[in-house]
Design a protein around this motif. Structure first.
Motif, short mmCIF file in Angstrom:
data_model
loop_
_atom_site.label_atom_id
_atom_site.label_comp_id
_atom_site.label_asym_id
_atom_site.label_seq_id
_atom_site.Cartn_x
_atom_site.Cartn_y
_atom_site.Cartn_z
N ILE A 19 -5.35 3.71 -5.66
CA ILE A 19 -4.69 2.51 -6.19
C ILE A 19 -4.33 1.56 -5.05
O ILE A 19 -4.50 0.34 -5.15
CB ILE A 19 -3.43 2.90 -6.99
N GLU A 20 -3.82 2.11 -3.96
CA GLU A 20 -3.51 1.27 -2.80
C GLU A 20 -4.77 0.59 -2.27
O GLU A 20 -4.75 -0.59 -1.91
CB GLU A 20 -2.87 2.12 -1.70
N GLN A 21 -5.85 1.34 -2.23
CA GLN A 21 -7.11 0.78 -1.75
C GLN A 21 -7.62 -0.32 -2.68
O GLN A 21 -8.08 -1.37 -2.22
CB GLN A 21 -8.15 1.90 -1.64
N VAL A 22 -7.51 -0.10 -3.99
CA VAL A 22 -8.02 -1.07 -4.96
C VAL A 22 -7.21 -2.35 -4.93
O VAL A 22 -7.76 -3.46 -4.99
CB VAL A 22 -8.02 -0.44 -6.37
N PHE A 23 -5.88 -2.25 -4.81
CA PHE A 23 -5.01 -3.42 -4.96
C PHE A 23 -4.47 -3.96 -3.65
O PHE A 23 -3.63 -4.86 -3.68
CB PHE A 23 -3.83 -3.06 -5.87
N GLN A 24 -4.93 -3.46 -2.51
CA GLN A 24 -4.35 -3.91 -1.25
C GLN A 24 -4.57 -5.40 -1.03
O GLN A 24 -3.65 -6.14 -0.65
CB GLN A 24 -4.94 -3.12 -0.08
N TYR A 25 -5.80 -5.89 -1.27
CA TYR A 25 -6.06 -7.32 -1.13
C TYR A 25 -5.20 -8.13 -2.10
O TYR A 25 -4.68 -9.19 -1.76
CB TYR A 25 -7.54 -7.61 -1.40
N THR A 26 -5.06 -7.61 -3.32
CA THR A 26 -4.24 -8.30 -4.32
C THR A 26 -2.78 -8.36 -3.89
O THR A 26 -2.13 -9.41 -4.01
CB THR A 26 -4.37 -7.58 -5.67
N PHE A 27 -2.26 -7.25 -3.36
CA PHE A 27 -0.88 -7.23 -2.88
C PHE A 27 -0.68 -8.25 -1.76
O PHE A 27 0.31 -9.01 -1.75
CB PHE A 27 -0.51 -5.84 -2.38
N ASP A 28 -1.61 -8.28 -0.82
CA ASP A 28 -1.49 -9.21 0.31
C ASP A 28 -1.50 -10.66 -0.17
O ASP A 28 -0.71 -11.50 0.30
CB ASP A 28 -2.62 -8.97 1.31
N GLU A 29 -2.39 -10.95 -1.11
CA GLU A 29 -2.49 -12.32 -1.60
C GLU A 29 -1.25 -12.70 -2.42
O GLU A 29 -0.78 -13.85 -2.35
CB GLU A 29 -3.75 -12.48 -2.46
N ALA A 30 -0.71 -11.75 -3.18
CA ALA A 30 0.50 -12.03 -3.95
C ALA A 30 1.70 -12.26 -3.02
O ALA A 30 2.54 -13.14 -3.29
CB ALA A 30 0.78 -10.87 -4.90
N LEU A 31 1.79 -11.50 -1.95
CA LEU A 31 2.88 -11.71 -0.99
C LEU A 31 2.75 -13.07 -0.32
O LEU A 31 3.76 -13.76 -0.08
CB LEU A 31 2.87 -10.59 0.06
N GLU A 32 1.52 -13.48 -0.03
CA GLU A 32 1.32 -14.80 0.55
C GLU A 32 1.71 -15.90 -0.44
O GLU A 32 2.29 -16.92 -0.05
CB GLU A 32 -0.15 -14.95 0.97
#
Length: 591
Positions: A381-394
């Motif tokens: 799950i971390e691998q799948v959503f890591q890019y999404t998490f980073d973009e959401a934090l930005e």
């Protein structure tokens, strides 16, 4: 004469007498006379009966000559056939007894062979189904069939006491080939479904996942027979979904940036919008796009009423209390012309992330779970959503970068905490850690805005201007009417306290930055009030009036929040209320 009398039907005596008497008469006349006499006429019915008897006699003779001989011949033949059938029946009876004995003999001989045949036989229809049928829920039955045969064949291989047929090796080869076909077709099916997610046209992942869930046994079969292939397929799915969610949430975040956000700039500060700081227009910062490195400065119309309304957040609380947590779809976000506060974009994005993570986690657990190792699923799950998490934090950084909306930041903090509580309920630690990262961005921003409000309070002009709360120009006595800053601060403080107690779970209130922030703002306000009171004839009375107004506002807040038991008051609310009550009592007793 007797016979003649019988034929003529007359008495013989009368006939003799009449013959004697008429001997001399005319014979012809007598005949004619007697002819018309009924008694002398012949009996014709007897002749008819005689004729019928002769006909019957002739018919009987004909029957005896033509019908009876064939019947006699048929009966004789039937009797002969019956004798032959009787002999055949005896032969059949003897043969049946012989076959019964042979069957009993064969049953005894084949008693130990039948289980062997049933165990080792591979149905041609199953092989045909494995090769040619479509992979669906019915096709999965073939996997169960192959598994059963594998266990049976293994038992025969390991037990040396069981005699196996000469072609047992060929049967094992057929079973292995069938297993390899199942593995190959299962691999191609999973790859084909994964490729659907990487097409040029966006495809919803839910239908693809539903199709895979229907045949979830195929992956477990791959795990049991080719572990390395199972890991490769799961990794391929993870990479595909990472790309899928990155593209999906990039589009969704772009849609959220199109939302019209209400711009809260430096003009929305404590002390602005009062009688000595009234203005019609001002300048502020507007969020143009989070993708840009700078924000454009634009002129926005700010009025005293809009500033006063900003400090009342009752209309904005619905985002925290509403039961309908439906995510705003991108089409609505792109075409929504209403003014929204920043927390709307924050909640919709993070709620969408939580929902998608939950769906993805359930699918991975149901389809790709290996050896019940849920820790591996967390890593996926971390691998799948890591890019999404980073973009959401930005997105969060840019959304709150230049805003002065302290309530928007605090509401977003409460939203993040609510979503954290929901993540714990759904057992989604990955999302909980991501929301912690969001809070690490929001709390420092909140502290900056608290500093800004405190600094704004320190710059407030020292006056005795009272609020026009009664609508009468005659009541302008600062000793009996609260200061206009007090009325504004009461709205600010009650809004702060309302958000301070909006929790999904019990927390240590003193551990939150909000607890000390309320005390800081309250102390700066009291400093300003102390300075303003020195311009009046009775500073203590003015302070008592203003603090009484604040105390009454807090009491009214109990009714608004439906808190009727003082023992159930949240800590920060009780301490603030007790603080102003003590100030009112202290300054009221001063003569």
């Amino acid at each position: 004469m007797e016979e003649l009398g019988t034929v003529l039907g007359v008495d013989i005596k009368e006939l003799s007498l009449k013959s004697a008497n008429s001997s001399g008469d005319d014979a012809l006349s007598n005949f004619l006379n007697d002819y018309h006499t009924q008694r002398y006429q012949a009996n014709n019915s007897l002749w008819d009966e005689l004729k019928n008897l002769e006909e019957d006699h002739q018919q009987v003779q004909t029957t005896l000559e033509s019908v009876i001989p064939p019947i006699r011949e048929y009966i004789e033949n039937f009797n002969l056939q019956l004798s032959e059938f009787t002999n055949d029946l005896g032969f059949i009876r003897n043969k049946s007894s012989e076959l019964k004995s042979l069957l009993e003999y064969n049953s005894v001989k084949l008693a130990n062979i039948s289980p062997l045949v049933n165990d080792l036989m591979i149905s041609p229809s199953v092989i045909k189904d494995i090769i040619h049928s479509k992979i669906n829920s019915s096709w999965i039955e073939n996997i169960a069939y192959i598994k059963d045969k594998q266990e049976i064949y293994l038992k025969y291989k390991q037990d040396n006491e069981i005699a196996v047929p000469k072609d047992f090796g060929q049967l094992c080869q057929v079973l292995n080939i069938s297993k390899e076909i199942v593995l190959e077709r299962s691999k191609k099916f999973i790859i084909r479904e994964i490729k659907k997610l990487r097409g040029h046209q966006p495809v919803p992942c839910q239908p693809v996942q539903n199709e895979m869930i229907k045949v979830k046994e195929i992956f477990q079969f791959i795990v049991e027979n080719n572990y390395s292939l199972a890991l490769e397929l799961r990794q391929a799915y993870s990479y595909s979904m990472r790309w899928y969610y990155k593209a999906y949430f990039s589009r969704y975040i772009r849609s959220l940036t199109i939302l019209q956000f209400k711009m809260i700039d430096a003009q929305y500060a404590l002390g602005n919008g009062l009688s000595n700081t009234s203005f019609k227009k001002g300048s502020g910062f507007a969020i143009s796009s989070y993708l840009t490195t700078t924000y454009g400065r634009t002129s926005v119309a700010v009025t005293d009423e809009s500033i006063q309304d900003y400090f009342q957040i009752s209309k904005r609380l619905s985002l925290l209390t509403q039961e309908d947590n439906t995510v705003m779809v991108s089409q609505i976000a792109e075409n929504n012309t209403m003014q929204n506060y920043v927390e709307v974009g924050f909640k919709n994005l993070n709620l969408a992330i939580l929902d998608n993570c939950t769906v993805e986690y359930k699918f991975l657990k149901e389809f790709f779970l290996i050896k019940s190792n849920e820790q591996e699923l967390k890593g996926i799950i971390e691998q799948v959503f890591q890019y999404t998490f980073d973009e959401a934090l930005e997105y969060t950084k840019q959304l709150f970068l230049n805003t002065y909306d302290i309530f928007g930041v605090l509401i977003s903090i409460r939203i993040a905490q609510q979503l954290q509580f929901e993540s714990q309920r759904r057992k989604m630690p990955v999302v909980e850690e991501y929301l912690n990262a969001q809070l690490m961005l929001l709390w420092p921003k909140f502290q900056q805005l608290v500093d800004f409000q405190c600094e704004s309070l320190r710059r407030v002009s020292i006056t005795t201007n009272v609020a026009n709360i009664f609508g009468k120009a005659t009541q302008r006595d600062p000793l009996t009417t609260p200061h206009e800053l007090t009325v504004q601060f009461a709205k600010f403080l009650t809004s702060f306290l309302t958000l301070a107690i909006t929790h999904e779970d019990q927390i240590d209130e003193r551990s939150e930055p909000l607890y000390n922030s309320i005390i800081r703002v309250r102390n700066d306000f009291e400093t300003v009030m102390t300075k303003c009171s020195k311009k009046t004839k009775s500073p203590e009375r003015m302070l008592a009036t203003n603090y009484m107004y604040l105390y009454n506002s807090l009491q009214h807040q109990h009714t608004t929040l439906q808190i009727y038991d003082s023992a159930s008051l949240p800590l920060i609310l009780k301490e603030t209320e007790d603080h102003f009550k003590a100030l009112v009592e202290a300054f009221s007793n001063v003569k």
